[in-house]
Design a protein around this motif. Structure first.
Motif, PDB file in Angstrom:
ATOM      1  N   UNK A  23       1.333  -4.342  -4.374  1.00 40.97           N
ATOM      2  CA  UNK A  23       0.588  -4.901  -3.155  1.00 40.97           C
ATOM      3  C   UNK A  23       1.534  -5.708  -2.299  1.00 40.97           C
ATOM      4  N   UNK A  24       2.446  -6.290  -2.986  1.00 40.01           N
ATOM      5  CA  UNK A  24       3.483  -6.982  -2.223  1.00 40.01           C
ATOM      6  C   UNK A  24       4.453  -5.872  -1.369  1.00 40.01           C
ATOM      7  N   UNK A  25       4.747  -5.013  -2.061  1.00 37.39           N
ATOM      8  CA  UNK A  25       5.389  -3.633  -1.203  1.00 37.39           C
ATOM      9  C   UNK A  25       4.478  -3.280  -0.149  1.00 37.39           C
ATOM     10  N   UNK A  26       3.325  -3.222  -0.197  1.00 36.81           N
ATOM     11  CA  UNK A  26       2.380  -2.619   0.947  1.00 36.81           C
ATOM     12  C   UNK A  26       2.633  -3.829   1.899  1.00 36.81           C
ATOM     13  N   UNK A  27       2.449  -4.872   1.751  1.00 37.82           N
ATOM     14  CA  UNK A  27       2.762  -6.034   2.829  1.00 37.82           C
ATOM     15  C   UNK A  27       3.882  -6.149   3.336  1.00 37.82           C
ATOM     16  N   UNK A  28       4.980  -5.888   2.779  1.00 39.23           N
ATOM     17  CA  UNK A  28       6.178  -5.634   3.122  1.00 39.23           C
ATOM     18  C   UNK A  28       6.370  -4.499   3.968  1.00 39.23           C
ATOM     19  N   UNK A  29       6.040  -3.495   3.834  1.00 39.40           N
ATOM     20  CA  UNK A  29       6.296  -2.153   4.254  1.00 39.40           C
ATOM     21  C   UNK A  29       7.448  -1.307   3.651  1.00 39.40           C
ATOM     22  N   UNK A  30       7.672  -1.712   2.341  1.00 42.96           N
ATOM     23  CA  UNK A  30       8.758  -0.961   1.623  1.00 42.96           C
ATOM     24  C   UNK A  30       8.168  -0.138   0.559  1.00 42.96           C
ATOM     25  N   UNK A  31       8.789   0.543  -0.003  1.00 47.83           N
ATOM     26  CA  UNK A  31       8.488   1.507  -1.263  1.00 47.83           C
ATOM     27  C   UNK A  31       8.190   0.731  -2.461  1.00 47.83           C
ATOM     28  N   UNK A  32       7.530   1.304  -3.269  1.00 44.82           N
ATOM     29  CA  UNK A  32       7.370   0.752  -4.396  1.00 44.82           C
ATOM     30  C   UNK A  32       8.859   0.651  -5.380  1.00 44.82           C
ATOM     31  N   UNK A  33       9.694   1.538  -5.327  1.00 48.16           N
ATOM     32  CA  UNK A  33      10.822   1.477  -6.122  1.00 48.16           C
ATOM     33  C   UNK A  33      11.733   0.555  -5.585  1.00 48.16           C
ATOM     34  N   UNK A  34      11.767   0.291  -4.081  1.00 47.85           N
ATOM     35  CA  UNK A  34      12.469  -0.679  -3.290  1.00 47.85           C
ATOM     36  C   UNK A  34      12.076  -2.090  -3.909  1.00 47.85           C
ATOM     37  N   UNK A  35      10.730  -2.338  -3.874  1.00 42.03           N
ATOM     38  CA  UNK A  35       9.819  -3.619  -4.386  1.00 42.03           C
ATOM     39  C   UNK A  35      10.459  -3.738  -5.865  1.00 42.03           C
ATOM     40  N   UNK A  36      10.311  -2.869  -6.780  1.00 43.32           N
ATOM     41  CA  UNK A  36      10.909  -3.125  -8.177  1.00 43.32           C
ATOM     42  C   UNK A  36      12.282  -3.680  -8.186  1.00 43.32           C
ATOM     43  N   UNK A  37      13.142  -3.072  -7.251  1.00 49.02           N
ATOM     44  CA  UNK A  37      14.596  -3.114  -7.414  1.00 49.02           C
ATOM     45  C   UNK A  37      14.903  -4.573  -6.898  1.00 49.02           C
ATOM     46  N   UNK A  38      14.142  -5.196  -5.958  1.00 50.68           N
ATOM     47  CA  UNK A  38      14.250  -6.486  -5.289  1.00 50.68           C
ATOM     48  C   UNK A  38      13.631  -7.426  -6.357  1.00 50.68           C
ATOM     49  N   UNK A  39      12.776  -7.038  -7.202  1.00 47.01           N
ATOM     50  CA  UNK A  39      12.201  -7.859  -8.284  1.00 47.01           C
ATOM     51  C   UNK A  39      13.223  -8.095  -9.203  1.00 47.01           C
ATOM     52  N   UNK A  40      13.739  -7.076  -9.903  1.00 49.96           N
ATOM     53  CA  UNK A  40      14.819  -6.947 -10.835  1.00 49.96           C
ATOM     54  C   UNK A  40      16.180  -7.629 -10.433  1.00 49.96           C
ATOM     55  N   UNK A  41      16.506  -7.653  -9.228  1.00 46.75           N
ATOM     56  CA  UNK A  41      17.502  -8.459  -8.525  1.00 46.75           C
ATOM     57  C   UNK A  41      17.398  -9.850  -8.268  1.00 46.75           C
ATOM     58  N   UNK A  42      16.076 -10.224  -8.399  1.00 44.66           N
ATOM     59  CA  UNK A  42      15.809 -11.761  -7.843  1.00 44.66           C
ATOM     60  C   UNK A  42      15.413 -11.919  -6.491  1.00 44.66           C
TER      61      UNK A  42
END
Length: 71
Positions: A21-40
């Motif tokens: 859901x956060x990725x949809x709001x940000x306009x980024x892909x799911x993989x980019x979102x999980x990478x951003x979450x993993x990196x903090x």
């Protein structure tokens, strides 16, 4: 990416969002979102095996006001 026209709709969001859901709001892909979450770079909370994004922290990260909840 969310715009100012989306602000009223964004303020109706639940307290916790899935990473998708956060990725949809940000306009980024799911993989980019999980990478951003993993990196903090994307604030997250883990509840059991699920990963959530706190809506207030996401809005703060975007520089948007979070709606105050009366309670």
């Amino acid at each position: 990416m969310a715009t100012l026209q989306d602000l009223p709709r964004m303020l109706d969001l639940p307290p916790l969002l899935s990473v998708e859901q956060a990725c949809n709001l940000l306009g980024v892909s799911r993989s980019v979102g999980y990478r951003a979450a993993a990196s903090g770079d994307l604030p997250t909370l883990r509840w059991g095996r699920r990963l959530y994004v706190p809506t207030a922290r996401l809005l703060d990260l975007l520089g948007l006001p979070a709606e105050e909840q009366a309670g």
